[in-house]
Scaffold this motif. Sequence first.
Motif, mmCIF file in Angstrom:
data_model
loop_
_atom_site.group_PDB
_atom_site.id
_atom_site.type_symbol
_atom_site.label_atom_id
_atom_site.label_comp_id
_atom_site.label_asym_id
_atom_site.label_seq_id
_atom_site.Cartn_x
_atom_site.Cartn_y
_atom_site.Cartn_z
ATOM 1 N N VAL A 99 0.826 -1.204 0.000
ATOM 2 C CA VAL A 99 0.000 0.000 0.000
ATOM 3 C C VAL A 99 0.862 1.256 0.000
ATOM 4 N N SER A 100 1.941 1.244 0.768
ATOM 5 C CA SER A 100 2.789 2.431 0.876
ATOM 6 C C SER A 100 3.453 2.794 -0.438
ATOM 7 N N LEU A 101 3.687 1.817 -1.313
ATOM 8 C CA LEU A 101 4.362 2.069 -2.586
ATOM 9 C C LEU A 101 3.413 2.044 -3.780
ATOM 10 N N SER A 102 2.122 1.846 -3.519
ATOM 11 C CA SER A 102 1.156 1.689 -4.591
ATOM 12 C C SER A 102 0.718 3.031 -5.180
ATOM 13 N N GLU A 103 0.380 2.997 -6.477
ATOM 14 C CA GLU A 103 -0.119 4.178 -7.175
ATOM 15 C C GLU A 103 -1.634 4.109 -7.399
ATOM 16 N N ILE A 104 -2.325 3.126 -6.806
ATOM 17 C CA ILE A 104 -3.773 3.042 -6.970
ATOM 18 C C ILE A 104 -4.447 4.130 -6.138
ATOM 19 N N SER A 105 -5.730 4.319 -6.338
ATOM 20 C CA SER A 105 -6.455 5.386 -5.648
ATOM 21 C C SER A 105 -6.558 5.106 -4.153
ATOM 22 N N GLN A 106 -6.820 6.155 -3.373
ATOM 23 C CA GLN A 106 -6.963 5.991 -1.936
ATOM 24 C C GLN A 106 -8.142 5.088 -1.602
ATOM 25 N N GLU A 107 -9.212 5.183 -2.375
ATOM 26 C CA GLU A 107 -10.368 4.324 -2.133
ATOM 27 C C GLU A 107 -10.004 2.856 -2.305
ATOM 28 N N GLU A 108 -9.225 2.562 -3.337
ATOM 29 C CA GLU A 108 -8.779 1.180 -3.560
ATOM 30 C C GLU A 108 -7.865 0.715 -2.434
ATOM 31 N N LYS A 109 -6.999 1.607 -1.955
ATOM 32 C CA LYS A 109 -6.133 1.260 -0.828
ATOM 33 C C LYS A 109 -6.961 0.978 0.424
ATOM 34 N N ASP A 110 -7.988 1.790 0.644
ATOM 35 C CA ASP A 110 -8.839 1.601 1.825
ATOM 36 C C ASP A 110 -9.549 0.249 1.786
ATOM 37 N N VAL A 111 -9.983 -0.160 0.591
ATOM 38 C CA VAL A 111 -10.622 -1.477 0.456
ATOM 39 C C VAL A 111 -9.615 -2.575 0.770
ATOM 40 N N PHE A 112 -8.415 -2.447 0.223
ATOM 41 C CA PHE A 112 -7.365 -3.449 0.436
ATOM 42 C C PHE A 112 -7.007 -3.570 1.921
ATOM 43 N N GLN A 113 -7.045 -2.450 2.640
ATOM 44 C CA GLN A 113 -6.664 -2.426 4.048
ATOM 45 C C GLN A 113 -7.829 -2.729 4.993
ATOM 46 N N TYR A 114 -9.032 -2.811 4.469
ATOM 47 C CA TYR A 114 -10.212 -2.955 5.321
ATOM 48 C C TYR A 114 -10.176 -4.247 6.137
ATOM 49 N N ARG A 115 -10.475 -4.118 7.442
ATOM 50 C CA ARG A 115 -10.596 -5.276 8.329
ATOM 51 C C ARG A 115 -12.068 -5.547 8.605
ATOM 52 N N PHE A 116 -12.469 -6.790 8.474
ATOM 53 C CA PHE A 116 -13.851 -7.156 8.724
ATOM 54 C C PHE A 116 -14.221 -6.923 10.194
ATOM 55 N N ASP A 117 -15.340 -6.236 10.394
ATOM 56 C CA ASP A 117 -15.872 -6.039 11.730
ATOM 57 C C ASP A 117 -17.117 -6.913 11.853
ATOM 58 N N SER A 118 -16.899 -8.203 11.829
ATOM 59 C CA SER A 118 -17.993 -9.170 11.738
ATOM 60 C C SER A 118 -17.892 -10.165 12.879
ATOM 61 N N SER A 119 -19.031 -10.759 13.224
ATOM 62 C CA SER A 119 -19.041 -11.789 14.272
ATOM 63 C C SER A 119 -18.692 -13.155 13.709
#
Length: 341
Positions: free
Chosen positions: A74-94
């Motif tokens: 993510v730190s070296l990626s040129e994709i959009s911030q939204e795409e980075k946020d999806v890649f970094q997303y942690r599931f908040d699920s039971s």
Amino acid sequence: MTYNDKVIHVTRSRRPQVVVIGGGTGLPVVLNALKEQNAEISAIVTVSDDGGSSGSIRNFINVVPPGDIRNVLVSLSEISQEEKDVFQYRFDSSDSFFSGHAIGNLIIAALNEMHGNIFDAVQALSKMMRVDGHVYPASNEPLTLNAEFVDGSIQAGEKEITDKDKRIKRVWVTNTKSKSEPEAVPPVLAAINNADAVVLGPGSLFTSILPNLMIPNLGEAVRKTSAEVIYICNIMTQKGETDHFSDCEHVKVINEHLGGHYINTTLVNGAKIDMSKFNPNDYDAYLEPVKNDYQGLREQGSRVITADFIDQRSGLVFHDGKKVAKEIINLAFAAMARRKD
């Protein structure tokens, strides 16, 4: 196994070639700043983490822990911030499996199965994420960190080692799934050999930096490189690893593990830290600012660069990536000039 010749062949260019070796939360800060400085970056990432989502995935399937690799991509990626946020997303699920897992970790694990090894998986994902530079797992196999404490006892596993809260004498790595000797793949060794600067840290001394250097052929590459070897000393001591350490003690431990004086330059923070800003509940893993011992560093054969390297605007304390990156680039250009002489 074969490797793409384009990956193995590290060509020199007008941009300084900087190899950063480590793991943990400090590594992406420096990589982001080096990217802004237009460096040719190769990040060599620790693969011995056994905690959190990375550790859970590692226990289910035979794959190196993906967490640090995910953050570096993510730190070296040129994709959009939204795409980075999806890649970094942690599931908040039971859900008993998905809860706490980062989507990026699952993608890395899936690509590992598709390609048959973590190296090729990360190269494929680097292309998809338009990574500016190279991201290399330190080893193509999951590794287990082992430690001997000063009292002579031995413990395996990164989390288990730090949980012991004992003074560590030495660490080493073993292959988690086999008895073969751990090794770095050829592109890792080529990157170190062709680098203008090899940067260690910032990061946990015994669990993020040394595990890489304890891979025999990787450690040997660092010993033999003509690059400027730079250590970014931690700002704070870390509970269970470097309690009450000075900057010199950090460097001494690295040199002892490498078997000689191999740190050419140490970057140390000389600015005062406002401890009143700390929330003890958020920062209970950290004890105190690392003490300065400039004479000791010089006795370790290291040049010392000290400055206000901290960023404490959030209340926590991190390295100021831009200031650190400028020093690294200056040292890399100096190394380039020496090579031309």
